[in-house]
Scaffold this active site. Structure first.
Site, PDB file in Angstrom:
ATOM      1  N   ASP A 127       0.801  -1.235   0.000  1.00  0.00           N
ATOM      2  CA  ASP A 127       0.000   0.000   0.000  1.00  0.00           C
ATOM      3  C   ASP A 127       0.830   1.279   0.000  1.00  0.00           C
ATOM      4  O   ASP A 127       0.335   2.350  -0.329  1.00  0.00           O
ATOM      5  CB  ASP A 127      -0.950   0.026   1.209  1.00  0.00           C
ATOM      6  CG  ASP A 127      -0.233  -0.013   2.550  1.00  0.00           C
ATOM      7  OD1 ASP A 127       1.021  -0.056   2.562  1.00  0.00           O
ATOM      8  OD2 ASP A 127      -0.907  -0.017   3.596  1.00  0.00           O
ATOM      9  N   HIS A 128       2.122   1.200   0.345  1.00  0.00           N
ATOM     10  CA  HIS A 128       2.925   2.407   0.551  1.00  0.00           C
ATOM     11  C   HIS A 128       3.691   2.889  -0.677  1.00  0.00           C
ATOM     12  O   HIS A 128       4.165   4.019  -0.680  1.00  0.00           O
ATOM     13  CB  HIS A 128       3.939   2.168   1.676  1.00  0.00           C
ATOM     14  CG  HIS A 128       3.435   2.507   3.043  1.00  0.00           C
ATOM     15  ND1 HIS A 128       2.305   1.932   3.579  1.00  0.00           N
ATOM     16  CD2 HIS A 128       3.897   3.368   3.993  1.00  0.00           C
ATOM     17  CE1 HIS A 128       2.110   2.413   4.798  1.00  0.00           C
ATOM     18  NE2 HIS A 128       3.057   3.290   5.060  1.00  0.00           N
ATOM     19  N   ASP A 192       3.384  -0.758  11.409  1.00  0.00           N
ATOM     20  CA  ASP A 192       2.913   0.564  11.018  1.00  0.00           C
ATOM     21  C   ASP A 192       2.284   1.194  12.242  1.00  0.00           C
ATOM     22  O   ASP A 192       1.563   0.519  12.995  1.00  0.00           O
ATOM     23  CB  ASP A 192       1.893   0.466   9.880  1.00  0.00           C
ATOM     24  CG  ASP A 192       1.555   1.840   9.314  1.00  0.00           C
ATOM     25  OD1 ASP A 192       2.136   2.210   8.283  1.00  0.00           O
ATOM     26  OD2 ASP A 192       0.709   2.539   9.912  1.00  0.00           O
ATOM     27  N   ARG A 474      -1.880  12.673   9.984  1.00  0.00           N
ATOM     28  CA  ARG A 474      -0.689  13.454  10.326  1.00  0.00           C
ATOM     29  C   ARG A 474      -0.557  14.649   9.409  1.00  0.00           C
ATOM     30  O   ARG A 474      -0.938  14.605   8.243  1.00  0.00           O
ATOM     31  CB  ARG A 474       0.575  12.586  10.215  1.00  0.00           C
ATOM     32  CG  ARG A 474       0.623  11.530  11.293  1.00  0.00           C
ATOM     33  CD  ARG A 474       2.010  10.942  11.485  1.00  0.00           C
ATOM     34  NE  ARG A 474       1.923   9.999  12.585  1.00  0.00           N
ATOM     35  CZ  ARG A 474       2.238   8.711  12.508  1.00  0.00           C
ATOM     36  NH1 ARG A 474       2.729   8.220  11.390  1.00  0.00           N
ATOM     37  NH2 ARG A 474       2.097   7.928  13.545  1.00  0.00           N
ATOM     38  N   SER A 669       5.651   7.831  12.735  1.00  0.00           N
ATOM     39  CA  SER A 669       5.639   6.513  12.113  1.00  0.00           C
ATOM     40  C   SER A 669       6.452   5.501  12.913  1.00  0.00           C
ATOM     41  O   SER A 669       7.373   5.852  13.656  1.00  0.00           O
ATOM     42  CB  SER A 669       6.207   6.620  10.697  1.00  0.00           C
ATOM     43  OG  SER A 669       6.526   5.362  10.180  1.00  0.00           O
ATOM     44  N   ARG A 671       8.490   3.472  11.559  1.00  0.00           N
ATOM     45  CA  ARG A 671       9.598   3.061  10.692  1.00  0.00           C
ATOM     46  C   ARG A 671      10.900   2.850  11.463  1.00  0.00           C
ATOM     47  O   ARG A 671      11.451   3.750  12.081  1.00  0.00           O
ATOM     48  CB  ARG A 671       9.792   4.063   9.554  1.00  0.00           C
ATOM     49  CG  ARG A 671      10.249   5.429   9.949  1.00  0.00           C
ATOM     50  CD  ARG A 671      10.136   6.435   8.820  1.00  0.00           C
ATOM     51  NE  ARG A 671       8.736   6.683   8.484  1.00  0.00           N
ATOM     52  CZ  ARG A 671       8.299   7.787   7.884  1.00  0.00           C
ATOM     53  NH1 ARG A 671       9.141   8.732   7.550  1.00  0.00           N
ATOM     54  NH2 ARG A 671       7.020   7.944   7.610  1.00  0.00           N
TER      55      ARG A 671
END
Length: 781
Positions: A127-128, A192, A474, A669, A671
């Site tokens: 999806d990213h 995520d 965000r 995030s 990440r």
């Protein structure tokens, strides 16, 4: 050397690993599958009940819903020490979910572990990596072409190691989870930060870094600091223009971006029943913006209705049998209690530049004028993992339909992002998509798109001051379009639609009038739409790849010359000494999110290549020395240059370095690249006033030292030209502060104390060089 199978067995015994499919063997009362895609993996409400009863008897008090689900998944409920905010819990999550940008590094780490299969049901969601440019179909085709190497790696790695694979175009990870995998009482971890979306279906769903996901996929108990519980009591009911999004926008204004750190936010009270299941998911999703571990709602008829509509009536029936364990106990205690009367709640819009700057929609125009924010709205964007449900699209279409009836279209550009292929197909069938197109909208691909910076924006130049409104979660500086002068505001999809039609922040749809094509004034009526389609959902195209039963012949190739993927090399072990004369790479001024540390947008294409993506290290952070981004002094050459180049220079010359940060460092995030990159380029410690939860854990996992000033004022004692020595590592122990010697250029020194939150297991990660290194050490014992 011992045979590989024996090594795996030793690792499992050393770490307390559960065997795959053990849940299906033990289930006695009722066999209901976790999902349609895993018919042999069953929901274990019986085990949840057993564990809850053990812990309730030990604690001898009523339990919150959060406690029931978390403690119900303890590895050893009879012996685990349980104290909110203090002890570390060893947990057994039910499943793992990974989006494609973080799945690359997670799967590379899992491959490095040497294990043959994942130990719990796991999925990858593409999806990213889909950039919004021309529209859904064209953008998807382009993404498949550009990202073919990465998609092939994820698909083959999933097939090899037993991970389900959702192809590009299937939708956003959190919507797919809600439609297929979340259920009341589940403990799910996802790579995520918006994984808490699943709390809208009564689960404890927590965002983590890839290394945490690897632990769970390896069958190792997952550690989480025992969360505190913030209660949000809802009374009254939603009506008119007020939406579920306004609940979390209001809560964000109350708690701020770090007010939920270390806590689960638990919604309860009579007002809950006025919110749809997908509306509850919206509220839980954006709980990430207050730093919360996760958010959750109690099981109710709205969840039952959603489960039935998404083909999981059997789960709803089983949840009914165990409902007492899926709601809080009467008289349970919350560490903090917030009360919101939904009858009094007004539509909100938060921003710019931070998601906790809350304004009633009725007041934002006046505030914008006073602050000098652009009033004209250039683009309105609806969708994202936060607000892309059938109900969201229906309410937006209801607003658009009124404008069309008066001959109006959007004055601003307008984009629509469906949350999943199922949502896209259903809103196409039911006419919502066409209405949104007719009012001026462009339907984008079923993906994250502009919400994470995947937006090839053409209407402005970088540096041009402008305003956008979104239904995203965000709005950090430059997040959506890489333009630091874009003033981004977040609100509900229906308010975005109304503002895009009016074209200005000065418009309040509750009181203001629009002028129709015939010159007559009219007021938009509050939108009304079905929370779920009257007919069944249209599933659209089949985008799921089952892992094969036999994957012995499956190959996973990573080219040594690839610019997108890179196999990982283990980080160096701690040398047993204190960290002497650390150079300060950068002293960060103000907010430093994971977007500042490891930017997304165009950098997403390097998420599987650690060395390449390290070229974005801290390029968005503001250097306190000169007030600039991506400009730091090289202590050797005395020249100013980019942060990554300076870090590489230090690494090449054997100079170890440290970062000094401000409050809530690493918010945003999940990440883990924001932790991998400093480790890869020679960093040894990050010293701040405070950390965001996920980032702090990610740093520990990669063998770095996340440390906090015992006295936050000591931040001011350190200057970018100083050198630091961290002492006490030989006696590194939980709760024991470390000493830091600040060596100033004039020869003077100061000593300060640094706190940490390491437990014994995490100290072992540091000594081994990383959590993955420690796993391999245990495997070889």
């Amino acid at each position: 050397m011992a045979p590989y199978s024996l090594l795996v067995t030793r690792l499992q015994k050393a770490l307390g690993v559960r065997q795959y499919h053990v849940a299906s063997v033990l289930c006695q009362r009722a066999k209901v599958a976790m999902s349609h895609f895993e018919p042999n993996e069953y929901i274990r409400y019986d085990l949840l009940e057993k564990n809850i009863n053990i812990v309730r008897k030990r604690l001898n008090r009523p339990l919150t819903l959060s406690e029931k689900i978390v403690y119900g998944h303890l590895d050893d409920p009879a012996k685990q020490e349980v104290e909110r905010g203090k002890t570390y819990l060893r947990l057994r999550p039910d499943r793992v979910a990974m989006q494609d940008a973080t799945a690359q590094m997670a799967m590379l780490q899992f491959i490095s572990s040497g294990l043959p299969k994942v130990a719990v049901p796991s999925t990858i969601h593409c999806d990213h990596l889909i950039e919004a440019q021309l529209g859904g179909e064209k953008d998807l085709r382009r993404a498949k072409d550009i990202n073919q190497e990465v998609y092939n790696f994820l698909a083959t790695a999933g097939a090899k190691y037993g991970v389900g694979f959702w192809r590009p175009g299937s939708g956003i990870i959190h919507q797919i989870i809600l439609e297929n995998y979340a259920y009341p009482g589940v403990l799910l971890i996802g790579t995520d930060s918006h994984t808490p979306n699943g709390g809208g279906l009564g689960g404890i769903c927590i965002g983590v870094g890839g290394a945490d996901a690897v632990d769970v996929m390896a069958g190792i108990p997952w550690e989480l600091k025992c969360p505190k519980v913030i209660g949000v009591k809802l009374t009254g009911s939603l009506s008119g223009w007020t939406s579920p999004k306004d609940v979390i926008l209001k809560v964000a204004g109350i708690l701020t971006v770090k007010g939920g750190t270390g806590a689960i936010v638990e919604y309860h009270g009579p007002g809950v029943d006025s919110i749809s299941c997908t509306g509850m998911a919206t509220i839980c999703n954006m709980g990430a913006e207050i730093g919360a571990t996760t958010s959750v709602f109690p099981y109710n008829h709205r969840m039952k209705k959603y489960l039935s509509k998404t083909g999981r009536e059997d789960i709803a029936k089983l949840a009914d049998e165990y409902k007492d364990h899926l709601v809080p106990d009467p008289g349970c205690h919350y560490d903090q209690l917030i009360e919101i009367n939904l009858n009094e709640l007004k539509p909100h819009i938060n921003g710019p530049f931070t998601p906790d700057l809350a304004h009633p929609v009725a007041e934002v125009g006046t505030v914008a004028e006073k602050e000098g924010w652009p009033l004209d709205i250039r683009v309105g964007l609806i969708g994202s993992c936060t607000n892309s449900s059938y109900e969201d699209m229906g309410r937006s279409a209801a607003v658009a339909k009124q404008a069309l009836a008066h001959g109006l279209k959007c004055k601003s550009q307008f984009t629509i992002t469906p949350g999943s292929e199922q949502i896209r197909a259903t809103i196409e069938r039911d006419g919502y998509a066409q209405i949104l197109r007719e009012v001026g909208g462009i339907v984008l691909a079923n993906a994250c798109g502009p919400c994470i910076g995947q937006w090839d924006r053409k209407d402005i130049k970088k540096g041009e001051k402008n305003t956008i409104v979104t239904s995203y979660n965000r709005n950090f500086t430059g997040r959506n379009d890489a333009n630091p002068e874009t003033h981004a505001f977040v609100t509900s999809p229906e308010i975005v639609t109304a503002l895009a039609i009016a074209g200005t922040l000065k418009f309040n749809p509750e009181t203001d009038f629009l002028t129709g094509k015939d010159g007559k004034k009219f007021k938009l009526e509050a939108p009304d739409a079905d929370e779920l389609p009257q007919a069944e959902f249209d599933p659209g195209q089949d985008t799921y790849q089952h892992p094969p039963k036999d994957s012995s012949g499956q190959r996973v190739d990573v080219s040594p010359t690839s610019q997108r993927l890179q196999l990982l090399e283990p980080f160096d072990k701690w040398d047993g000494k204190d960290l002497e004369d650390l150079q300060i790479l950068i002293k960060v001024k103000g907010k430093c999110t994971t977007d500042h540390i490891s930017a997304a947008g165009p950098w997403l294409k390097f998420r599987g290549h650690l060395d390449n993506i390290s070229n974005n290290l801290l390029i968005g952070a503001i250097n306190v020395e000169n007030g600039k981004a991506n400009s730091v002094r090289n202590a050797v050459t005395q020249e100013f240059g980019p942060v990554p180049d300076t870090a590489r220079y230090y690494k090449k010359h054997g100079i170890r370095w440290v970062v000094i940060g401000d409050e809530n460092y690493g918010e945003g995030s999940s990440r883990e690249h924001a932790a991998l990159e400093p480790r890869h380029l020679g960093g040894r410690a990050i010293i701040t006033k405070s950390f965001a939860r996920i980032h702090e854990t990610n740093l520990k996992k990669q063998g770095l030292l996340p440390l906090t000033f015992a006295d936050p004022a000591d931040y001011n004692k350190i200057h970018p030209v100083d050198k630091l020595t961290i002492q006490g590592l030989k006696d590194f122990a939980p709760g024991k502060p470390l000493k830091c010697i600040i060596k100033h250029p004039n020869g003077t020194q100061e000593t300060i104390l640094l706190n940490h939150t390491f437990n014994e297991t995490q100290i072992e990660w540091f000594r081994a060089g990383s959590a993955l290194n420690r796993m391999k050490e245990l495997q070889q014992q």
